[in-house]
Design a protein around this motif. Sequence first.
Motif, short mmCIF file in Angstrom:
data_model
loop_
_atom_site.label_atom_id
_atom_site.label_comp_id
_atom_site.label_asym_id
_atom_site.label_seq_id
_atom_site.Cartn_x
_atom_site.Cartn_y
_atom_site.Cartn_z
N GLN A 56 0.86 -1.17 0.00
CA GLN A 56 0.00 0.00 0.00
C GLN A 56 0.89 1.22 0.00
OE1 GLN A 56 -3.74 0.70 2.45
NE2 GLN A 56 -2.18 1.72 3.67
N VAL A 57 0.63 2.14 -0.92
CA VAL A 57 1.44 3.35 -1.04
C VAL A 57 0.55 4.55 -0.74
CG1 VAL A 57 2.89 4.73 -2.57
CG2 VAL A 57 2.88 2.24 -2.79
N ARG A 58 0.97 5.35 0.22
CA ARG A 58 0.22 6.56 0.58
C ARG A 58 0.78 7.76 -0.17
NH1 ARG A 58 0.08 5.46 7.07
NH2 ARG A 58 -1.24 3.63 6.95
N LEU A 59 -0.04 8.29 -1.06
CA LEU A 59 0.32 9.46 -1.84
C LEU A 59 -0.57 10.62 -1.41
CD1 LEU A 59 0.24 7.59 -5.24
CD2 LEU A 59 2.30 8.49 -4.17
N GLY A 62 -4.04 10.14 -2.49
CA GLY A 62 -4.76 9.00 -1.95
C GLY A 62 -3.89 7.77 -1.88
N ARG A 63 -4.50 6.67 -1.45
CA ARG A 63 -3.76 5.42 -1.31
C ARG A 63 -3.88 4.59 -2.57
NH1 ARG A 63 -5.32 3.66 4.87
NH2 ARG A 63 -4.50 5.55 5.79
N ARG A 64 -2.79 3.94 -2.91
CA ARG A 64 -2.76 3.02 -4.05
C ARG A 64 -2.26 1.68 -3.54
NH1 ARG A 64 -4.53 7.14 -5.37
NH2 ARG A 64 -4.20 8.39 -7.21
N ARG A 65 -2.85 0.63 -4.05
CA ARG A 65 -2.37 -0.72 -3.72
C ARG A 65 -1.93 -1.38 -5.01
NH1 ARG A 65 -6.69 -0.34 0.09
NH2 ARG A 65 -5.93 -0.86 2.18
N GLU A 84 2.81 6.93 -10.51
CA GLU A 84 1.61 7.43 -9.83
C GLU A 84 1.73 8.94 -9.56
OE1 GLU A 84 -1.35 5.87 -9.05
OE2 GLU A 84 -0.56 4.27 -10.31
N THR A 107 6.56 3.02 6.71
CA THR A 107 5.91 3.91 7.67
C THR A 107 6.38 3.67 9.10
OG1 THR A 107 4.01 2.43 7.74
CG2 THR A 107 3.87 4.32 6.26
N SER A 132 3.11 -1.03 4.25
CA SER A 132 2.55 0.25 3.85
C SER A 132 3.71 1.23 3.69
CB SER A 132 1.59 0.75 4.93
OG SER A 132 1.01 1.97 4.56
N SER A 134 5.06 5.28 2.57
CA SER A 134 4.65 6.68 2.43
C SER A 134 5.58 7.37 1.44
CB SER A 134 4.66 7.39 3.78
OG SER A 134 5.95 7.41 4.31
#
Length: 140
Positions: A56-59, A62-65, A84, A107, A132, A134
């Motif tokens: 899971q990447v927090r941009l 928003g979040r992308r998986r 992204e 994270t 996850s 960030s």
Amino acid sequence: GRTAAAAGPGGDGGAQGEEGAAAKRPALEGFSHEEARAGGELGEEPAAGEGVTQLQVRLASGRRRRRFRLDDPVQRVVRFVSDELRAGEAGAGEEADEARRFDVSTTYPLRSLRPAVLNGLTVADAGLANTSLSVRVLEG
């Protein structure tokens, strides 16, 4: 007294000024979009199954998986983040800034992926399975 060998890596006992300390640090932190693309194409997302993990990447947008193979190089994860970020910039009507740098980190504990990329680690070697991440866009 202290010998040069005992004084540390610089051999000067810490007498170097701020300029000397800056020279010892890596020139840049994070990644540029050009560096992110250096590992080649991202390729198709693998199907879920053995030897595959989801990150899971927090941009800011928003979040992308996305799923990655455990033997994928960490460079491929950074490429995904770059793609992204660029898509987000284009969607916001901004021109993609190839020189803009960004960092990708776990994270907890907070740990940049740059050393993993520089050392050619895989997703598994870097301990990223089911992690996850960030993303931080760097100033300057």
